[in-house]
Write an enzyme that holds these catalytic residues in place. Structure first.
Site, PDB file in Angstrom:
ATOM      1  N   GLU A 265     -75.384   9.889 -31.365  1.00 52.89           N
ATOM      2  CA  GLU A 265     -75.441   8.531 -31.914  1.00 52.89           C
ATOM      3  C   GLU A 265     -76.819   8.030 -31.549  1.00 52.89           C
ATOM      4  O   GLU A 265     -77.138   7.896 -30.369  1.00 52.89           O
ATOM      5  CB  GLU A 265     -74.311   7.703 -31.271  1.00 52.89           C
ATOM      6  N   CYS A 302     -77.224  -0.609 -29.654  1.00 48.41           N
ATOM      7  CA  CYS A 302     -77.510   0.170 -30.861  1.00 48.41           C
ATOM      8  C   CYS A 302     -77.110  -0.611 -32.102  1.00 48.41           C
ATOM      9  O   CYS A 302     -77.495  -0.257 -33.212  1.00 48.41           O
ATOM     10  CB  CYS A 302     -76.807   1.508 -30.803  1.00 48.41           C
TER      11      CYS A 302
HETATM   12  P1  NAP Z   1     -83.491   9.254 -24.827  1.00 42.04           P
HETATM   13  O1  NAP Z   1     -84.925   9.336 -24.523  1.00 42.04           O
HETATM   14  O2  NAP Z   1     -83.063   9.793 -26.121  1.00 42.04           O
HETATM   15  O3  NAP Z   1     -82.719  10.008 -23.644  1.00 42.04           O
HETATM   16  C1  NAP Z   1     -81.318  10.078 -23.533  1.00 42.04           C
HETATM   17  C2  NAP Z   1     -80.952  11.231 -22.616  1.00 42.04           C
HETATM   18  O4  NAP Z   1     -81.267  12.474 -23.251  1.00 42.04           O
HETATM   19  C3  NAP Z   1     -81.735  11.230 -21.319  1.00 42.04           C
HETATM   20  O5  NAP Z   1     -80.920  11.768 -20.317  1.00 42.04           O
HETATM   21  C4  NAP Z   1     -82.897  12.157 -21.618  1.00 42.04           C
HETATM   22  O6  NAP Z   1     -83.463  12.706 -20.470  1.00 42.04           O
HETATM   23  C5  NAP Z   1     -82.222  13.194 -22.486  1.00 42.04           C
HETATM   24  N1  NAP Z   1     -83.151  13.821 -23.422  1.00 42.04           N
HETATM   25  C6  NAP Z   1     -83.959  13.193 -24.304  1.00 42.04           C
HETATM   26  N2  NAP Z   1     -84.657  14.089 -25.020  1.00 42.04           N
HETATM   27  C7  NAP Z   1     -84.271  15.309 -24.586  1.00 42.04           C
HETATM   28  C8  NAP Z   1     -84.641  16.645 -24.915  1.00 42.04           C
HETATM   29  N3  NAP Z   1     -85.560  16.898 -25.855  1.00 42.04           N
HETATM   30  N4  NAP Z   1     -84.064  17.656 -24.247  1.00 42.04           N
HETATM   31  C9  NAP Z   1     -83.139  17.412 -23.276  1.00 42.04           C
HETATM   32  N5  NAP Z   1     -82.766  16.166 -22.905  1.00 42.04           N
HETATM   33  C10 NAP Z   1     -83.316  15.137 -23.550  1.00 42.04           C
HETATM   34  O7  NAP Z   1     -82.972   7.775 -24.767  1.00 42.04           O
HETATM   35  P2  NAP Z   1     -83.132   6.661 -23.632  1.00 42.04           P
HETATM   36  O8  NAP Z   1     -83.620   7.252 -22.375  1.00 42.04           O
HETATM   37  O9  NAP Z   1     -81.848   5.989 -23.588  1.00 42.04           O
HETATM   38  O10 NAP Z   1     -84.157   5.601 -24.192  1.00 42.04           O
HETATM   39  C11 NAP Z   1     -85.314   5.899 -24.901  1.00 42.04           C
HETATM   40  C12 NAP Z   1     -85.258   5.265 -26.272  1.00 42.04           C
HETATM   41  O11 NAP Z   1     -84.039   5.633 -26.910  1.00 42.04           O
HETATM   42  C13 NAP Z   1     -85.237   3.755 -26.323  1.00 42.04           C
HETATM   43  O12 NAP Z   1     -86.494   3.175 -26.264  1.00 42.04           O
HETATM   44  C14 NAP Z   1     -84.548   3.477 -27.638  1.00 42.04           C
HETATM   45  O13 NAP Z   1     -85.449   3.512 -28.685  1.00 42.04           O
HETATM   46  C15 NAP Z   1     -83.605   4.608 -27.803  1.00 42.04           C
HETATM   47  N6  NAP Z   1     -82.207   4.263 -27.499  1.00 42.04           N
HETATM   48  C16 NAP Z   1     -81.400   3.930 -28.513  1.00 42.04           C
HETATM   49  C17 NAP Z   1     -80.094   3.626 -28.258  1.00 42.04           C
HETATM   50  C18 NAP Z   1     -79.213   3.257 -29.366  1.00 42.04           C
HETATM   51  O14 NAP Z   1     -78.014   3.328 -29.234  1.00 42.04           O
HETATM   52  N7  NAP Z   1     -79.769   2.842 -30.443  1.00 42.04           N
HETATM   53  C19 NAP Z   1     -79.558   3.642 -26.992  1.00 42.04           C
HETATM   54  C20 NAP Z   1     -80.404   3.986 -25.958  1.00 42.04           C
HETATM   55  C21 NAP Z   1     -81.732   4.306 -26.237  1.00 42.04           C
HETATM   56  P3  NAP Z   1     -84.826  12.027 -19.909  1.00 42.04           P
HETATM   57  O15 NAP Z   1     -84.541  10.611 -19.632  1.00 42.04           O
HETATM   58  O16 NAP Z   1     -85.161  12.817 -18.691  1.00 42.04           O
HETATM   59  O17 NAP Z   1     -85.853  12.161 -21.021  1.00 42.04           O
END
Ligand code: NAP
Length: 520
Positions: A265, A302
């Site tokens: 999601e 989200c």
């Molecule tokens: P994220 O960067 O997608 O990370 C979520 C989880 O997945 C973290 O544990 C991350 O580890 C891991 N991960 C990310 N990329 C990966 C990869 N290539 N391989 C393995 N693991 C991976 O999301 P976030 O930390 O929640 O926030 C970053 C951005 O995500 C926000 O600025 C926002 O834009 C978006 N976000 C959207 C929603 C939504 O529901 N719309 C919710 C939360 C976040 P690491 O932290 O170590 O990278």
């Protein structure tokens, strides 16, 4: 319970790794004790091995046994009391009211799934009774139902440290389905994750669940997360986060020798349409409700409404211009999320007019709301504007005609939700808009706002790509259970060898489709 920084692997704990990480208090920038140990690949292997073994027992647990387990998790989470709430607030910067509310949502969804399991009909049992005397050929006896997939990997979400993390929606639906779970904790809330994982571990032992039914691992970077997705023991993934992260995990999962489903999601921009009749009737009230929805929880949902379309309306625009500067920002969840917000809003400002900048409190990751405005021609010319900026910002797009509104809707990609504000006459006049939007989203809302996602039986929190990687499912509500099951047919089985759900005398008294007719 004490924080140890150790990874939880079934009924054991480990800290064999040499890399230590800490959560950051987003309000102060301070690194929080204790140190948490990044899991090793050997620890992941061990968790997977235990989970695979546990599956052979756990898959056969009755709905009642799994319901007791889920309810015990809820009880153990409540037993953590203020320790959990205080750690949640320190690590997330979110206020106490939100902490209490999210804990209630987490325990509430565990209990909702427990009720679903006790009622039992969710397995979608179907019976086509055998007809040995059918002419010209006899008919076999065929019965089918949903069965668990196997070990599920779950990624904790940054923006729901409880309700979409260690014992959140993905874990709850997987455990309810009969699947062991290995959670990769989100680095933003390591302590909250460990406390909840300890509660799950305790509940599993107390209710006689097999060792390995649940594990939780810490990671620093992507090594463990990626290895979890690629692990041959893992049969499905649940994820909430960024498009980049979700797509990377999806691509890795489909390139495995044995591809597996990834239910990612990845958020959305949740378009809102305000139609002419309602603008004339109560445009100012809608404007203020929209500002409240955009800034709720510092916009870190989200379902945050990121774009609003309307046909030229000076009163609505004036109201936004007058009130946007009075909106409140706050501390964002992590420095990375704050930086992405600042980058995104600065980028959008180059192509739009700023209608109002709200207020930001003091705080390491604090940001202010940013409300932007553009016309339909600029919107059409600048596809970047359609991308999600996670946080308290939204873009108002003014169109000139109904035709332009319909084209804008037609050009939308997939989203979790779409909202339309209108009068009865508006909905008649813009019936085509509703038809278009139904094909773009998982949830359509009339005269409300998308923030606030009810956890129930009818909720769909999903939508076509890029909102999710699989639009046929939901990550919130009881329908989420079938993401982690697959249907199996049993042909010509004697009654004694069938699962209880499919036996002739229906010992569980569940609803079943018998020869095409739903009955108990
Ligand atoms: P994220 O960067 O997608 O990370 C979520 C989880 O997945 C973290 O544990 C991350 O580890 C891991 N991960 C990310 N990329 C990966 C990869 N290539 N391989 C393995 N693991 C991976 O999301 P976030 O930390 O929640 O926030 C970053 C951005 O995500 C926000 O600025 C926002 O834009 C978006 N976000 C959207 C929603 C939504 O529901 N719309 C919710 C939360 C976040 P690491 O932290 O170590 O990278």
């Amino acid at each position: 319970m004490q924080l140890t920084g150790r990874n939880i692997v079934g009924y054991e704990t480990f800290s064999e790794g040499t890399v230590a990480i800490q959560s950051i208090n987003p309000a102060t920038g301070e690194a929080l004790a204790p140190l948490f140990f990044k899991a090793t690949l050997e620890e992941l292997d061990y968790a997977a091995e235990k989970a695979e073994k546990a599956f052979q027992t756990y898959r056969k647990k009755s709905g009642f046994e799994k319901a007791n387990f889920l309810e015990k998790i809820a009880e153990e989470i409540e037993n953590l009391g203020d320790t959990l709430l205080e750690r949640y607030m320190l690590e997330s910067g979110l206020p106490q009211g939100r902490a209490v509310g999210e804990r209630g949502r987490t325990t509430g969804q565990l209990r909702l799934f427990a009720n679903l399991l006790r009622e039992g009909s969710w397995v979608n049992a179907r019976i086509d009774a055998g007809m040995p005397d059918r002419q010209p050929l006899p008919r076999v006896d065929l019965r089918s139902m949903e069965r668990p997939l196997g070990v599920v990997g779950v990624f904790g979400a940054s923006n729901f440290p409880l309700a979409f993390s260690v014992a959140g929606g993905d874990t709850t639906s997987a455990l309810a389905a009969g699947c062991p779970v290995i959670v990769k904790a989100h680095p933003a809330h390591l302590g909250t994750s460990e406390l909840v994982a300890q509660a799950v571990q305790k509940a599993a032992e107390a209710t006689g669940m097999p060792d390995g039914v649940f594990s939780m691992l810490f990671d620093d970077g992507h090594e463990i997360g990626m290895a979890l997705v690629k692990h041959p023991a893992v049969k499905a993934i649940g994820f909430t986060g960024s498009l980049k992260g979700g797509k990377a995990l999806f691509d890795a999962a489909v390139s495995r020798p044995e591809p597996i489903p990834v239910y990612a999601e990845m958020g959305s921009v949740n378009p809102v349409f305000v139609l002419p009749g309602i603008l004339a009737e109560k445009g100012r009230a809608v404007a203020n409700a929209y500002l409240a929805s955009v800034t709720l929880g510092v916009g870190q949902f989200c379902t945050n409404p990121g774009i609003l379309f309307l046909q030229n309306d000076k009163d609505f625009i004036d109201e936004i211009e007058n009130n946007a500067p009075n909106t409140q920002g706050g501390v964002m969840l992590t420095p990375g999320i704050r930086d992405a917000y600042v980058r995104g809003t600065e980028h959008s400002k180059q192509f739009t007019k700023v209608m109002g900048i709200g207020k930001a409190p003091a705080g390491h990751t604090a940001v202010e709301p940013v409300i932007l405005h553009t016309d339909i021609e600029s919107w059409n010319a600048q596809p970047d504007l359609a991308e999600e900026i996670f946080g308290p910002t939204s873009l108002i797009v003014e169109a000139n005609t109904k035709e332009e509104i319909l084209i804008a809707a037609q050009n939308l990609t997939g989203h979790l939700t779409a909202t339309v504000h209108g009068t009865e006459a508006d909905f008649e006049e813009y019936a085509e808009l509703l038809e278009i939007l139904e094909q773009k989203v998982g949830r359509l809302i009339l005269n409300g706002f998308p923030t606030g996602v009810e956890v129930g039986h009818a909720m769909i929190h999903g939508g076509p790509f890029p909102a999710t990687t699989d639009s046929r499912s939901t990550s919130v509500g009881t329908r989420a259970i079938t993401r982690f099951t697959r249907p199996v047919s049993f042909q010509d089985f004697p009654d004694a060898l069938l699962p209880d759900e499919l036996k002739n005398d229906n010992p569980l008294s569940i609803w079943r489709m018998v020869d095409g007719e739903l009955k108990k």
